[in-house]
Design a protein around this motif. Sequence first.
Motif, PDB file in Angstrom:
ATOM      1  N   UNK A 122       8.984   5.404  -2.160  1.00  0.00           N
ATOM      2  CA  UNK A 122       9.612   4.185  -2.675  1.00  0.00           C
ATOM      3  C   UNK A 122      10.819   3.751  -1.835  1.00  0.00           C
ATOM      4  N   UNK A 123      10.622   3.742  -0.524  1.00  0.00           N
ATOM      5  CA  UNK A 123      11.686   3.300   0.367  1.00  0.00           C
ATOM      6  C   UNK A 123      11.778   1.778   0.434  1.00  0.00           C
ATOM      7  N   UNK A 124      10.676   1.107   0.187  1.00  0.00           N
ATOM      8  CA  UNK A 124      10.617  -0.359   0.270  1.00  0.00           C
ATOM      9  C   UNK A 124       9.912  -0.887  -0.970  1.00  0.00           C
ATOM     10  N   UNK A 125      10.528  -1.880  -1.621  1.00  0.00           N
ATOM     11  CA  UNK A 125       9.887  -2.514  -2.767  1.00  0.00           C
ATOM     12  C   UNK A 125       9.670  -4.004  -2.489  1.00  0.00           C
ATOM     13  N   UNK A 126       9.134  -4.723  -3.472  1.00  0.00           N
ATOM     14  CA  UNK A 126       8.813  -6.138  -3.282  1.00  0.00           C
ATOM     15  C   UNK A 126      10.055  -6.965  -2.981  1.00  0.00           C
ATOM     16  N   UNK A 127      11.161  -6.642  -3.631  1.00  0.00           N
ATOM     17  CA  UNK A 127      12.395  -7.394  -3.395  1.00  0.00           C
ATOM     18  C   UNK A 127      12.893  -7.193  -1.968  1.00  0.00           C
ATOM     19  N   UNK A 161       3.061   1.052   4.441  1.00  0.00           N
ATOM     20  CA  UNK A 161       4.294   1.795   4.699  1.00  0.00           C
ATOM     21  C   UNK A 161       4.041   3.041   5.550  1.00  0.00           C
ATOM     22  N   UNK A 162       5.042   3.394   6.334  1.00  0.00           N
ATOM     23  CA  UNK A 162       5.011   4.684   7.015  1.00  0.00           C
ATOM     24  C   UNK A 162       5.347   5.788   6.015  1.00  0.00           C
ATOM     25  N   UNK A 163       4.814   6.971   6.250  1.00  0.00           N
ATOM     26  CA  UNK A 163       5.071   8.098   5.348  1.00  0.00           C
ATOM     27  C   UNK A 163       5.797   9.208   6.107  1.00  0.00           C
ATOM     28  N   UNK A 211       0.861  -1.182   0.000  1.00  0.00           N
ATOM     29  CA  UNK A 211       0.000   0.000   0.000  1.00  0.00           C
ATOM     30  C   UNK A 211       0.898   1.232   0.000  1.00  0.00           C
ATOM     31  N   UNK A 212       0.985   1.891  -1.147  1.00  0.00           N
ATOM     32  CA  UNK A 212       1.919   3.001  -1.300  1.00  0.00           C
ATOM     33  C   UNK A 212       1.235   4.164  -2.007  1.00  0.00           C
TER      34      UNK A 212
END
Length: 254
Positions: free
Chosen positions: A50-55, A111-113, A44-45
């Motif tokens: 884009x600090x965290x992606x699926x990888x 994610x945190x914002x 949920x972004x």
Amino acid sequence: MFKKLRLKKGVKVLLASLGLISVIGFTESKQNGETCKDVVIRIDNQHENYFVNEQDVLSLMTSAGAHVVKGASFRDLNLKEIEERVKSDRFIKKAEIYKDLKGNMLVNIALRRPFARVVQNNGPDAYIATDGAVLPVSDKFSSRVVLITGKYAGQLVKNDLMETDEGKKIFAMLKFINDDEFWKAQIAQIDIDKKLNMTLYPQVTKQYVEFGQPEELEEKFKKLEIFYKQILPQKGWNTYDRVNLMYEGQIIAE
């Protein structure tokens, strides 16, 4: 005759119940023995951080490849333990991991914002999230948010903001700015001294604003709004070098 009929019905109900229990038991046993066919990660972004992606999430799930998830038996996978590994990343606010009927592992991430960045002279920078959490900066992505500087900056990042009284006051100030589109666009930097007095630096005009303690927020920002929308258009945008909001009922501009 009637008793026999009731007995037969009772036996049928018992047999049906036993059959249902057997089916449920067989289904659960089968599901527990299933292998994880695939890992489906949903992040949920909505704010495009884009600090965290699926990888990154997959790496957290497997401890950088130390554990096998895809292809492993669900009997051997501790989903709660995997959730805790994922939530160890400070940018991840919430993680839910469960198995679907097709044998896939579903991973839902929130994610945190960040809404402020703390800049230190004698230490690493850090972000402040909208829930008050202190987050590390990232080489992967940089968020354009208000900057926090000053002698209190180092103290600010020692704990999440909601854990201290001073932090709660600063959080309330940041939230007030972030929730108002005008102030969010106008204020570029907040300098905080050791006594928690604040000086605001705007995006466009040259004057700095002596705000004082992060208290009486509505009253002080109302005075500052009057200064920007009524005084500056008449006197000129670069007429004054500083504005003081620290005195009740007054706007001091020099």
